[in-house]
Enzyme design. Structure first.
Site, mmCIF file in Angstrom:
data_model
loop_
_atom_site.group_PDB
_atom_site.id
_atom_site.type_symbol
_atom_site.label_atom_id
_atom_site.label_comp_id
_atom_site.label_asym_id
_atom_site.label_seq_id
_atom_site.Cartn_x
_atom_site.Cartn_y
_atom_site.Cartn_z
ATOM 1 N N SER A 112 0.854 -1.201 -0.105
ATOM 2 C CA SER A 112 0.159 -0.132 -0.147
ATOM 3 C C SER A 112 0.948 1.155 0.019
ATOM 4 O O SER A 112 0.343 2.293 -0.619
ATOM 5 C CB SER A 112 -0.818 0.180 1.249
ATOM 6 O OG SER A 112 -0.177 -0.261 2.505
ATOM 7 N N HIS A 166 -5.142 -3.393 -2.996
ATOM 8 C CA HIS A 166 -4.574 -2.304 -4.132
ATOM 9 C C HIS A 166 -4.456 -3.074 -5.469
ATOM 10 O O HIS A 166 -4.039 -2.375 -6.428
ATOM 11 C CB HIS A 166 -3.259 -1.815 -3.722
ATOM 12 C CG HIS A 166 -3.583 -0.890 -2.463
ATOM 13 N ND1 HIS A 166 -4.136 0.212 -2.549
ATOM 14 C CD2 HIS A 166 -3.246 -1.349 -1.122
ATOM 15 C CE1 HIS A 166 -4.120 0.548 -1.065
ATOM 16 N NE2 HIS A 166 -3.465 -0.264 -0.261
ATOM 17 N N LYS A 219 -11.555 0.759 -2.495
ATOM 18 C CA LYS A 219 -10.192 1.481 -3.100
ATOM 19 C C LYS A 219 -10.840 1.559 -4.502
ATOM 20 O O LYS A 219 -11.683 2.413 -5.008
ATOM 21 C CB LYS A 219 -9.186 0.840 -2.816
ATOM 22 C CG LYS A 219 -8.657 1.001 -1.559
ATOM 23 C CD LYS A 219 -7.785 0.256 -0.748
ATOM 24 C CE LYS A 219 -7.474 0.864 0.655
ATOM 25 N NZ LYS A 219 -7.028 -0.067 1.554
HETATM 26 C C1 LIG Z 1 -7.064 -0.287 3.092
HETATM 27 C C2 LIG Z 1 -6.501 -1.522 3.209
HETATM 28 C C3 LIG Z 1 -7.166 -2.445 4.156
HETATM 29 C C4 LIG Z 1 -8.348 -1.885 5.024
HETATM 30 O O1 LIG Z 1 -9.335 -2.162 4.006
HETATM 31 P P1 LIG Z 1 -10.715 -1.058 4.564
HETATM 32 O O2 LIG Z 1 -11.595 -1.623 3.880
HETATM 33 O O3 LIG Z 1 -10.185 0.181 4.388
HETATM 34 O O4 LIG Z 1 -10.639 -1.273 6.057
HETATM 35 C C5 LIG Z 1 -6.345 -3.583 4.352
HETATM 36 N N1 LIG Z 1 -5.367 -4.086 3.561
HETATM 37 C C6 LIG Z 1 -4.580 -3.289 2.733
HETATM 38 C C7 LIG Z 1 -3.351 -3.503 2.144
HETATM 39 C C8 LIG Z 1 -5.079 -2.003 2.730
HETATM 40 O O5 LIG Z 1 -4.439 -1.084 2.040
#
Ligand SMILES: *Cc1c(COP(=O)(O)O)cnc(C)c1O
Length: 395
Positions: A187, A215, A247
């Site tokens: 991330s 991602h 995302k």
């Molecule tokens: C954003 C993210 C999460 C958490 O997801 P949310 O739905 O925002 O709680 C988990 N793992 C990774 C790698 C992330 O980037």
């Protein structure tokens, strides 16, 4: 030594001390208020800003078709899910979304969670306990670390992306279950896990592989099915696949996809799905439309890929310290928290919004600008970013 109650530290005094340390270390986190939707052009503190911050990789978060789908679903299904799906029943939009996610990712079944954070906690506490072993890439997302702690399993972090280091640890791992967990795309670095090699190593040592594709989903692989599909790995090779809806899909929530047995087990035992209210039905209905658009509108991935190439070529010409990444996440390494805050502020003055990422989100001494390109940007906006970086970042 028992202290009298009168000697207890005053709560506010204690917190103020911690806050002061945070501020003086240039680690203060500030929330800005957006006055327009999350898209390439937004409005912050009354000023129009170009947004290079969000994880809305496909530019779907403010898409009118998602808005319309959400409005229709609100009318049809109401606002709230009422309770957890086990208590009150699964609403049809949730059911349809789970089926669509399973089909997209090529897995037999999927289970929804209210967020990716909760999904990771639910998986790790269901699959692992005391006496088991969890091996994580050093740069994994915080939710995987927290889930590992909560599980009670022995946890080790292997060197980022280094399969040989993982193998050494797998050889030493004792009996009991062993899970290897990685981000598909990291991330804060934007690089990808070597999934094919990791899957082979896991198989050799009879460990299970879990991929958090927050991602990668929507962005990589055929029809955006994610990094696991991009690597052509089966449900046997990657038995646990986690993805998020907040995302590239521009909404909120998350899911785990895998075998019938895995999903049955999570349904029975994952406390972060059982003891929490299901996502609103309109959120599920919106995600269903987002999923269809993400699959069908390949031009969004094409657009994003062109921006990435254009940006990297321009940044190389300027000699900017970009990390090696071929994804939407293009981090520019500046090192100190002070330097990265100053660069982010200078960009903001030029109407560009880029997040300053500092410890503990990233290791000490590796503070960076986390630049995110999306399909919602156009070429001229990416050029504007390059021009501003040329002025702001010391070569
Ligand atoms: C954003 C993210 C999460 C958490 O997801 P949310 O739905 O925002 O709680 C988990 N793992 C990774 C790698 C992330 O980037």
């Amino acid at each position: 030594m028992v202290k009298s109650q009168a000697e207890r530290v005053n709560l506010d005094a204690l917190l103020r001390q911690r806050l002061e340390r945070q501020r003086s270390a240039a680690l203060w986190r500030r929330r800005v208020v957006l006055e327009a939707p999350q898209r390439a052009e937004t409005v912050i503190d009354g000023r129009p800003m170009l947004n290079f911050c969000s994880n809305d990789y496909l530019g779907l978060a403010a898409d009118p078709r998602l808005v319309a789908a959400g409005q229709r679903a609100l009318e049809e299904w109401g606002s709230g899910a009422g309770a957890s799906a086990l208590v009150c029943g699964q609403l049809r939009p949730h059911q349809q979304l789970e089926e669509a996610l399973a089909a997209w990712t090529g897995r037999p079944r999927a289970l929804l969670f209210s967020s990716g954070y909760l999904a990771n906690l639910g998986v790790l506490t269901t699959l692992l306990g005391r006496g088991d072993q969890l091996l994580q890439d050093r740069l994994n997302h915080a939710s995987l670390l927290d889930g590992g702690r909560l599980s009670g399993a022995r946890m080790q972090r292997f060197r980022h992306g280094e399969v040989a280091d993982l193998e050494r640890r797998l050889q030493r791992a004792s009996t009991g279950a062993c899970l290897v967990a990685v981000d598909g795309v990291f991330s804060m670095d934007g690089d990808r896990a070597p999934l094919v090699e990791l899957a082979a190593a896991a198989r050799r040592h009879r460990a299970w592989l879990m991929v958090d594709d927050a991602h990668g989903l929507g962005v990589l692989g055929p029809e955006g099915a994610g990094s696991v599909a991009d690597s052509g790995l089966s449900v046997e090779e990657v038995p646990v696949l986690m993805g998020t809806l907040g995302k590239a899909l521009g909404g909120a929530g998350a899911f785990v996809a895998g075998s019938e047995t895995l999903i049955d087990a999570l349904t029975q035992f994952a406390r972060t799905a059982i003891y929490t209210t299901a996502m609103p039905p309109a959120t599920a209905a919106t995600a269903l439309v987002a999923l269809a658009l993400a699959r069908e509108e390949g031009w969004r991935r094409q657009q994003l890929a062109e921006h990435i190439d254009f940006f990297r070529a321009g940044a190389a010409q300027l000699g900017l310290p970009l990390l090696p990444s071929d994804t939407a996440i293009q981090p520019l390494m500046l090192g100190s928290s002070e330097a990265v805050l100053a660069a982010s502020a200078a960009l903001a003055r030029r109407g560009l919004w880029v997040a300053a990422i500092r410890p503990p989100t990233v290791p000490e001494g590796t503070a960076r600008l986390r630049i995110v390109l999306t399909a919602g940007h156009d070429r001229a906006q990416v050029q504007q970013l390059l021009d501003a970086l040329a002025e702001v970042v010391p070569a």
